[in-house]
Design an enzyme around this catalytic site. Structure first.
Site, PDB file in Angstrom:
ATOM      1  N   LYS A   1       0.940  -6.895  12.979  1.00  0.00           N
ATOM      2  CA  LYS A   1       0.135  -6.767  13.404  1.00  0.00           C
ATOM      3  C   LYS A   1      -0.700  -7.106  13.816  1.00  0.00           C
ATOM      4  O   LYS A   1      -1.416  -8.048  13.449  1.00  0.00           O
ATOM      5  CB  LYS A   1      -0.621  -6.740  11.815  1.00  0.00           C
ATOM      6  CG  LYS A   1      -1.834  -6.196  11.175  1.00  0.00           C
ATOM      7  CD  LYS A   1      -1.546  -6.287   9.337  1.00  0.00           C
ATOM      8  CE  LYS A   1      -2.661  -4.756   9.056  1.00  0.00           C
ATOM      9  NZ  LYS A   1      -2.393  -4.768   7.048  1.00  0.00           N
TER      10      LYS A   1
ATOM     11  N   THR B   1       1.732  -4.417   4.236  1.00  0.00           N
ATOM     12  CA  THR B   1       1.570  -4.269   5.690  1.00  0.00           C
ATOM     13  C   THR B   1       0.879  -5.810   6.157  1.00  0.00           C
ATOM     14  O   THR B   1       1.627  -6.579   7.505  1.00  0.00           O
ATOM     15  CB  THR B   1       0.956  -3.672   6.974  1.00  0.00           C
ATOM     16  OG1 THR B   1      -0.798  -3.772   6.007  1.00  0.00           O
ATOM     17  CG2 THR B   1       1.535  -2.136   6.398  1.00  0.00           C
ATOM     18  N   ASP B   2       0.299  -6.545   5.875  1.00  0.00           N
ATOM     19  CA  ASP B   2       0.128  -7.840   5.982  1.00  0.00           C
ATOM     20  C   ASP B   2       1.038  -9.230   6.489  1.00  0.00           C
ATOM     21  O   ASP B   2       0.507  -9.812   7.067  1.00  0.00           O
ATOM     22  CB  ASP B   2      -1.277  -8.496   4.615  1.00  0.00           C
ATOM     23  CG  ASP B   2      -2.568  -7.639   4.797  1.00  0.00           C
ATOM     24  OD1 ASP B   2      -3.158  -6.529   5.652  1.00  0.00           O
ATOM     25  OD2 ASP B   2      -3.332  -7.621   3.748  1.00  0.00           O
TER      26      ASP B   2
ATOM     27  N   THR C   1       0.774  -0.964   0.681  1.00  0.00           N
ATOM     28  CA  THR C   1       0.344   0.535   0.040  1.00  0.00           C
ATOM     29  C   THR C   1       0.645   1.220   0.066  1.00  0.00           C
ATOM     30  O   THR C   1       0.228   2.250  -0.502  1.00  0.00           O
ATOM     31  CB  THR C   1      -0.594  -0.241   1.498  1.00  0.00           C
ATOM     32  OG1 THR C   1      -1.963  -1.155   1.358  1.00  0.00           O
ATOM     33  CG2 THR C   1      -2.238   1.105   1.385  1.00  0.00           C
TER      34      THR C   1
END
Length: 424
Positions: free
Chosen positions: A247, A170-171, A94
């Site tokens: 996360k 980020t995942d 992202t």
């Protein structure tokens, strides 16, 4: 009127004036980073936009004579001062994405140079060299991707980079950070950074995260770390050790948290000041070492009440070389699983046991089931996160085919994944 990213503008809407710097914006909209640090977005056809100089006077035309204006307490470099050399490696995600107007979805189309152009403040912190490693969403990363990325990082350090920033989705960023933590001993900072919200959104966290990451990349913290928002506000970022971060939320800007450890420190967005809370490896303390090799045939198995232990047969029969089991509480599975655990051990497959609780340390010596698991060959993961345990297992089995040696390595703290004293 014409304006471009980085221009300072004032926007009048319904009698209220908003001032700030133009951010990457969707077609038909203008997004700005306001002086307060918050982002705001407006429909172009509903506002009056005025281009400004530092002193707030209107400049006629499309940006001629516009001066760069510093915001949020950042200082211009001293004339003639040599900036640190930092490599910025883009893998997608992202933070390196934009809207695909064909589909309306976010796609990973930005390059490292696009990021530098979109966030001009970065160029005042360091002398950046951009390089694209991949342009994928992070769910498409795998063990080969980690090794290619690690190789590129090592190449940049060997070429003289004084720090490395890796932009990443980020995942799965915690998996990649853990992988590099085991593969690389580094004399300089290696900083993972991402964004929960894409650059076209007024609430994007990409600029602040990237600027804070750059501060860490020129710091004395010579570890593999993740730098992301510390709160939902634009006040500071946290610096997380690559093997202790997870996360914890799908969409909040402060989704990343250190588990079973304090973060290494924080970066104040306004001043750039770094505060540290725990000990860390300092710049130059280690010499560069690269130890690639990852065994992809490893898996995490989550124990659930009533789960059929025959699931372990699948991994034995399909050539898997190691397993991580997410047990309950202190690290338990049903007594029905014990015979299958012995079978896994007989197949020379290391099994690391972690906890679904995440916080805390497992101990399979309290209850009978846990003791039986240890007798069957299970390895206590201590306070290692399940994801980190998986990556560690893959790396260890990529280093040796000797079962006993692998078991010994898996019991050691190899990259800060096991803490001496778990936070309560």
């Amino acid at each position: 009127m014409e304006f471009k990213q980085g221009d300072r503008v004032s926007i009048e809407r319904n009698g209220t004036v908003y001032e700030g710097k133009v951010m990457p914006s969707m077609e038909g909209y203008i997004a700005i980073k306001m002086n307060s640090g918050y982002n705001a977005g407006f429909s172009i056809d509903k506002v009056r936009v005025t281009l400004q100089e530092n002193n707030g006077e209107t400049v006629n035309g499309g940006g001629n004579g516009v001066k760069e204006c510093k915001t949020r307490g950042e200082k211009l470099p001293e004339p003639g001062k040599k900036l640190p050399k930092i490599a910025i490696l883009s893998t997608g995600g992202t933070i390196a994405s934009k809207i695909d107007y064909r589909t309306g979805a976010v796609t990973s189309q930005f390059t490292a140079d696009d990021i530098l152009a979109a966030i001009p403040e970065l160029k005042e912190i360091a002398d950046f060299k951009g390089r694209v490693i991949s342009s994928i969403l992070s769910e498409n990363m795998d063990s080969d991707s980690w090794q290619n990325l690690a190789k590129a990082v090592v190449e940049e350090i060997e070429a003289g980079a004084e720090g490395v920033i890796i932009t990443h989705g980020t995942d799965t960023m915690m998996y990649s950070a853990a992988a590099l933590s085991f593969m690389i001993e580094t004399p300089v900072p290696i900083v993972f950074v991402g964004s929960q919200r894409s650059a076209d959104r007024p609430s994007s966290d990409n600029a602040m995260n990237a600027i804070c990451a750059a501060r860490v990349a020129i710091s004395e913290i010579a570890e593999i770390v993740v730098v992301m928002h510390g709160t939902t506000s634009d006040d500071f970022c946290e610096i997380h050790r690559g093997t202790k971060v997870r996360k914890m939320h799908t969409s909040r800007r402060d989704a990343f948290k250190s588990v079973n450890s304090l973060p290494i420190g924080t970066v104040d967005y306004s001043t750039g000041e770094i505060k540290t809370f725990i000990d860390y490896t300092r710049r130059g303390e280690k010499t560069l070492k690269f130890k690639p090799g990852m065994e992809p045939k490893c898996a995490i198995v989550k124990f659930t009440p009533g789960a059929d232990p025959a699931v372990l047969d699948y991994y034995i029969n399909n050539g898997y070389r190691g397993l991580v089991i997410e047990g309950t509480g202190l690290g338990h599975v049903s007594t029905k699983w014990i015979p299958l655990l012995r079978k896994v051990g007989d197949a020379k497959m290391p099994v690391i046991v972690t906890s679904q609780c995440l916080n805390g340390r497992i101990c399979d010596r309290v209850y009978d089931t846990g003791r039986d698991m240890l007798k069957a060959g299970a390895i206590e993961g201590e306070d290692t996160l399940p994801e980190t345990a998986l990556v560690k297992l893959m790396w260890v089995l990529g280093q040796t085919d000797d079962f006993e040696k692998a078991v010994g390595m898996l019991r050691e703290d190899l990259g800060g994944e096991i803490t001496e004293c778990t936070l309560k």
